[in-house]
Design an enzyme around this catalytic site. Structure first.
Site, short mmCIF file in Angstrom:
data_model
loop_
_atom_site.label_atom_id
_atom_site.label_comp_id
_atom_site.label_asym_id
_atom_site.label_seq_id
_atom_site.Cartn_x
_atom_site.Cartn_y
_atom_site.Cartn_z
N PHE A 1 -23.27 -5.78 -5.71
CA PHE A 1 -22.92 -4.45 -5.98
C PHE A 1 -24.48 -3.07 -5.92
CE2 PHE A 1 -20.90 -0.55 -8.02
CZ PHE A 1 -19.73 -0.86 -7.34
N ASP B 1 -23.32 -10.93 -13.88
CA ASP B 1 -22.42 -9.85 -13.60
C ASP B 1 -21.09 -10.58 -13.07
OD1 ASP B 1 -21.12 -7.92 -12.56
OD2 ASP B 1 -22.53 -6.50 -11.93
N TYR C 1 -10.89 -3.04 -16.44
CA TYR C 1 -10.71 -1.98 -15.00
C TYR C 1 -10.07 -3.49 -13.73
CZ TYR C 1 -14.74 -0.70 -13.23
OH TYR C 1 -16.20 -1.14 -12.19
N LYS C 2 -10.90 -4.26 -13.51
CA LYS C 2 -10.23 -4.81 -12.13
C LYS C 2 -8.98 -6.44 -12.81
CE LYS C 2 -14.78 -4.70 -10.35
NZ LYS C 2 -14.25 -3.37 -10.16
N ARG D 1 -10.91 -5.48 2.45
CA ARG D 1 -10.60 -6.97 1.12
C ARG D 1 -9.40 -6.94 0.69
NH1 ARG D 1 -14.85 -5.33 -3.72
NH2 ARG D 1 -13.61 -3.53 -4.14
#
Length: 416
Positions: free
Chosen positions: A129, A201, A226-227, A375
């Site tokens: 990322f 991560d 938050y995912k 995605r």
């Protein structure tokens, strides 16, 4: 699977089906983007009202003590710990992944500078990322001591890239674009065999796949809430450091919340003896309180059950797309092997952005990542098998009708 009724039958037998009722889901939306932002637990609205109306509105500053605000980052960290193989008082909820990554990467480099000063390389993947890479680049610029960020183009190149010059391997467990999942145990073992430190991560792992940080003997980890953890947009992230590393952690952001006695108001910094030393400034209580609503749903199940359903959902999605959309230029970029797959599936299409916008207009919400990648995230707590069937049928119709060619679907928003 041959019919929609087959999908409905799987939903009736789903041991996690009751958990879906604890989320605020629109009946008009098929939400397949929980890998980017989870849906709100129904309890979140009431909890927000409680924090704002009662704890803040009535308790005011007293609530730092009376409502347990001051202790919340550590208390929530202990709730999250079981999901990632952490022990008590090894996780704290705070800041963002990027900020936490800066903290632990700084600490890891300092540890290595003291015990192995010749190690000046950080290894990561070019497909990591971007924010992780930016943090590493910015830290190297600040250090200005000959440090280097070494990037590999394929996961198979990592073992060779992690050599005697490497201080830290900074690896994302599940790739944000492709869904490729590393063998954390094997890679951590290799990292340690070379004398480097393993920093993971878990942005696309926590709440999506089983993780055992202590079991694999990792060194540091960061992740977001938050995912898959459904903490809310921009909710505070987390940092994990095992107890045997906590005493050697040197906080580069030495704010007062990480102080051993913050309200002594001493002019010199003395770090807390434990996990609290990873805190920095005053914590955002309204958003932090909502994190607990998502964690409480996870405590009603276990990650093995979540993983079994995740694999079943993603297997089904891949199979249906390849069966029912075979005539269209869709290329699977997510691994088929269970051991190499997280909980989202990505397909490349030459006009991926436009196709995704057309899907969203039809109520099927996934997201888009460059280059050309559609995605789709599968969050087992609330995604149903029938959602998979209906999403693929909508995708097939969007592609067959070529509705995605409408000009409005080519217009780029600020967030894709």
């Amino acid at each position: 699977m041959k019919t929609r009724d087959d999908a409905l039958a799987l939903d009736r037998d789903d041991p996690l089906r009751a958990l879906r009722e604890q989320f605020a889901l629109s009946p008009d939306t098929l939400y397949l983007d929980g890998n980017s932002l989870g849906v709100p637990p129904k309890a979140a609205a009431a909890r927000a009202q409680q924090v704002i109306g009662a704890e803040w509105g009535e308790g005011l500053i007293r609530s730092w003590n009376t409502a347990g605000w001051f202790a919340l980052p550590k208390r929530l960290g202990n709730k999250l710990a079981s999901l990632i193989g952490a022990a008590e008082d090894e996780v704290v909820i705070t800041d963002t992944i990027s900020v936490n990554l800066f903290k632990v990467l700084s600490a890891a480099l300092r540890v290595q500078a003291e015990r192995a000063p010749g190690r000046r390389v950080i290894v990561s993947e070019r497909s990591n990322f971007p924010s992780d890479l930016y943090i590493a680049q910015g830290l190297i610029e600040q250090l200005d001591r000959g440090y280097e960020l070494r990037l590999v183009d394929d996961p198979s190149e990592l073992p060779a890239a992690i050599d005697q010059d490497v201080a830290v391997a900074m690896i994302t467990h599940v790739n944000y674009r492709t869904g490729y999942m590393h063998d954390m145990a094997a890679l951590t073992q290799h990292i340690h065999a070379t004398g480097a430190l393993a920093l993971w991560d878990l942005a696309h792992s926590a709440g999506a796949v089983p993780v055992d940080l202590n079991g694999v003997d990792a060194d540091y980890a960061v992740g977001c809430t938050y995912k898959y953890l459904n903490g809310g947009p921009g909710s505070p992230a987390f940092v994990w450091v095992p107890k045997h590393h906590q005493g050697t952690f040197s906080q580069p952001l030495s704010g007062w919340w990480g102080h051993r006695a913050p309200f002594a108001m001493e002019p010199s910094y003395r770090p807390d003896a434990g996990i609290a030393r990873f805190l920095c400034g005053t914590q955002p209580m309204v958003s932090m309180a909502l994190v607990e609503c998502g964690l409480d749903v996870f405590l009603q199940t276990d990650m093995q059950q979540v993983r079994r359903k995740s694999l079943a959902l993603t297997d089904l999605f891949i199979a249906l797309v390849e069966q029912r959309c075979a005539e269209f230029p869709l290329e699977l970029v997510t691994p088929r092997e269970h051991a190499e797959r997280g909980s989202h599936v990505s397909f490349a299409h030459p006009h991926g952005y436009e196709v995704m916008q057309a899907l969203i207009a039809r109520g099927v919400i996934g997201d888009y990542r460059e280059p050309h990648v559609l995605r789709f995230g599968f969050t087992p707590l609330y995604t149903r098998y029938v959602d998979v069937w209906d999403a693929v049928e909508t995708l097939r119709d969007v592609l067959a009708s070529e509705v995605w060619r409408a000009p409005e679907f080519a217009t780029r928003g600020a967030v894709t």
